[in-house]
Scaffold this motif. Sequence first.
Motif, PDB file in Angstrom:
ATOM      1  N   VAL A 220       0.838  -1.203   0.000  1.00  0.00           N
ATOM      2  CA  VAL A 220       0.000   0.000   0.000  1.00  0.00           C
ATOM      3  C   VAL A 220       0.873   1.252   0.000  1.00  0.00           C
ATOM      4  CG1 VAL A 220      -1.612   1.355   1.412  1.00  0.00           C
ATOM      5  CG2 VAL A 220      -2.001  -1.094   1.068  1.00  0.00           C
ATOM      6  N   ALA A 221       2.027   1.180   0.664  1.00  0.00           N
ATOM      7  CA  ALA A 221       2.941   2.318   0.716  1.00  0.00           C
ATOM      8  C   ALA A 221       3.657   2.556  -0.611  1.00  0.00           C
ATOM      9  CB  ALA A 221       3.966   2.112   1.824  1.00  0.00           C
ATOM     10  N   GLY A 222       3.484   1.625  -1.554  1.00  0.00           N
ATOM     11  CA  GLY A 222       4.051   1.839  -2.877  1.00  0.00           C
ATOM     12  C   GLY A 222       5.339   1.114  -3.168  1.00  0.00           C
ATOM     13  N   LEU A 223       5.811   0.257  -2.252  1.00  0.00           N
ATOM     14  CA  LEU A 223       7.041  -0.481  -2.511  1.00  0.00           C
ATOM     15  C   LEU A 223       6.790  -1.563  -3.557  1.00  0.00           C
ATOM     16  CD1 LEU A 223       7.941   0.898   0.193  1.00  0.00           C
ATOM     17  CD2 LEU A 223       9.270  -1.190   0.617  1.00  0.00           C
ATOM     18  N   PRO A 224       7.688  -1.697  -4.516  1.00  0.00           N
ATOM     19  CA  PRO A 224       7.552  -2.785  -5.487  1.00  0.00           C
ATOM     20  C   PRO A 224       7.743  -4.134  -4.805  1.00  0.00           C
ATOM     21  CG  PRO A 224       9.653  -1.661  -5.776  1.00  0.00           C
ATOM     22  CD  PRO A 224       8.871  -0.860  -4.774  1.00  0.00           C
ATOM     23  N   PRO A 225       7.231  -5.209  -5.404  1.00  0.00           N
ATOM     24  CA  PRO A 225       7.286  -6.530  -4.742  1.00  0.00           C
ATOM     25  C   PRO A 225       8.677  -6.945  -4.318  1.00  0.00           C
ATOM     26  CG  PRO A 225       5.819  -6.607  -6.640  1.00  0.00           C
ATOM     27  CD  PRO A 225       6.473  -5.257  -6.670  1.00  0.00           C
ATOM     28  N   GLU A 226       9.711  -6.660  -5.160  1.00  0.00           N
ATOM     29  CA  GLU A 226      11.058  -7.085  -4.790  1.00  0.00           C
ATOM     30  C   GLU A 226      11.565  -6.340  -3.553  1.00  0.00           C
ATOM     31  OE1 GLU A 226      11.402  -4.060  -8.196  1.00  0.00           O
ATOM     32  OE2 GLU A 226      10.147  -5.793  -7.657  1.00  0.00           O
ATOM     33  N   ALA A 227      11.159  -5.071  -3.409  1.00  0.00           N
ATOM     34  CA  ALA A 227      11.561  -4.296  -2.236  1.00  0.00           C
ATOM     35  C   ALA A 227      10.834  -4.798  -0.991  1.00  0.00           C
ATOM     36  CB  ALA A 227      11.288  -2.816  -2.462  1.00  0.00           C
ATOM     37  N   VAL A 228       9.588  -5.198  -1.162  1.00  0.00           N
ATOM     38  CA  VAL A 228       8.830  -5.752  -0.036  1.00  0.00           C
ATOM     39  C   VAL A 228       9.508  -7.021   0.477  1.00  0.00           C
ATOM     40  CG1 VAL A 228       6.658  -6.849   0.628  1.00  0.00           C
ATOM     41  CG2 VAL A 228       6.622  -4.759  -0.765  1.00  0.00           C
ATOM     42  N   GLU A 229       9.853  -7.905  -0.435  1.00  0.00           N
ATOM     43  CA  GLU A 229      10.465  -9.160  -0.024  1.00  0.00           C
ATOM     44  C   GLU A 229      11.860  -8.946   0.565  1.00  0.00           C
ATOM     45  OE1 GLU A 229       8.846 -11.932   0.298  1.00  0.00           O
ATOM     46  OE2 GLU A 229       7.118 -10.818  -0.447  1.00  0.00           O
ATOM     47  N   PHE A 230      12.587  -7.958   0.032  1.00  0.00           N
ATOM     48  CA  PHE A 230      13.905  -7.645   0.589  1.00  0.00           C
ATOM     49  C   PHE A 230      13.761  -7.172   2.034  1.00  0.00           C
ATOM     50  CE2 PHE A 230      17.181  -4.497   1.589  1.00  0.00           C
ATOM     51  CZ  PHE A 230      18.334  -5.248   1.390  1.00  0.00           C
ATOM     52  N   THR A 231      12.759  -6.335   2.294  1.00  0.00           N
ATOM     53  CA  THR A 231      12.541  -5.817   3.645  1.00  0.00           C
ATOM     54  C   THR A 231      12.233  -6.945   4.617  1.00  0.00           C
ATOM     55  OG1 THR A 231      11.719  -3.728   2.737  1.00  0.00           O
ATOM     56  CG2 THR A 231      11.146  -4.233   5.027  1.00  0.00           C
TER      57      THR A 231
END
Length: 277
Positions: A220-231
């Motif tokens: 929802v905050a706008g992070l792309p999927p790869e950034a979400v998984e990295f986090t």
Amino acid sequence: MTILVTGASGTVGRSLVTQLLAAGHGVRALSRDPERAALPAGAEVVRGDITDAAGLARVLDGVEAAHLITFGGDGYEALENGPEIVAALRTAGVGRVSVLGGWDTSTLEPALDAAGVPWALLSPVEFMANTLDHAEAIRAGGEVRVYDGGRTSAAVHEADIAAVALAVLTGAAPTGRRYMLTGGEAVTLEQKLAAVSEALGRPVTLTRLSEDQARADLAVAGLPPEAVEFTIALENDPPPVGSIPVDTVREVTGRPPRTFAEWARDHVDAFRAHAPV
């Protein structure tokens, strides 16, 4: 001596400008928006962008040392014009360079090596200033909702990074090496928020989300999927180096690194309800 500071309106750059001026050096601060940079009086603020090597060449006249960053633009992409930047430095006769490095090597570092420019790499494991990512939530009500795997971080105060850069630029610390930079202690997110709470004088709470809740919030905050998984992966399996304090700051500056509690007090206004967004 006159020293060019790129990224001058960032956390490290701003602190470096302040420390250089206090030490009696001339500062030429590069900013994409000089009118809004709000840098300390005494700094010569010039318009420019490190991604524009031709523009950089125009501001190097009389510069003896330069602090460089390895990213540019609105998306903080790794520099692709390292050889052009280094050519401008050599033409201007810049004698010493400090480089604030990121996770990956850009085109700048190998270009400096190839040209034989005296330089040193500053490698912070994590910035204490990353805690400002939670400032909006803390201003709004004091609840930080994140996925927290309980990892510890030996994050470093930006003023300590700047102090090491100052030493490199002025000859007090040698070039030709990588300076791994940490704070003096490894702390959890819960401990960081407790320090912010203490500085504010009001409660700041941590609400731990599940992985699925965190994925949804980050999307929802706008992070792309790869950034979400990295986090998520960073919380579940953090690199060990991020939680091991090293003594570089003390070795270079002669004093211990600043604590997270000091950082929280230094930045408390950013967490107050009246702070500008």
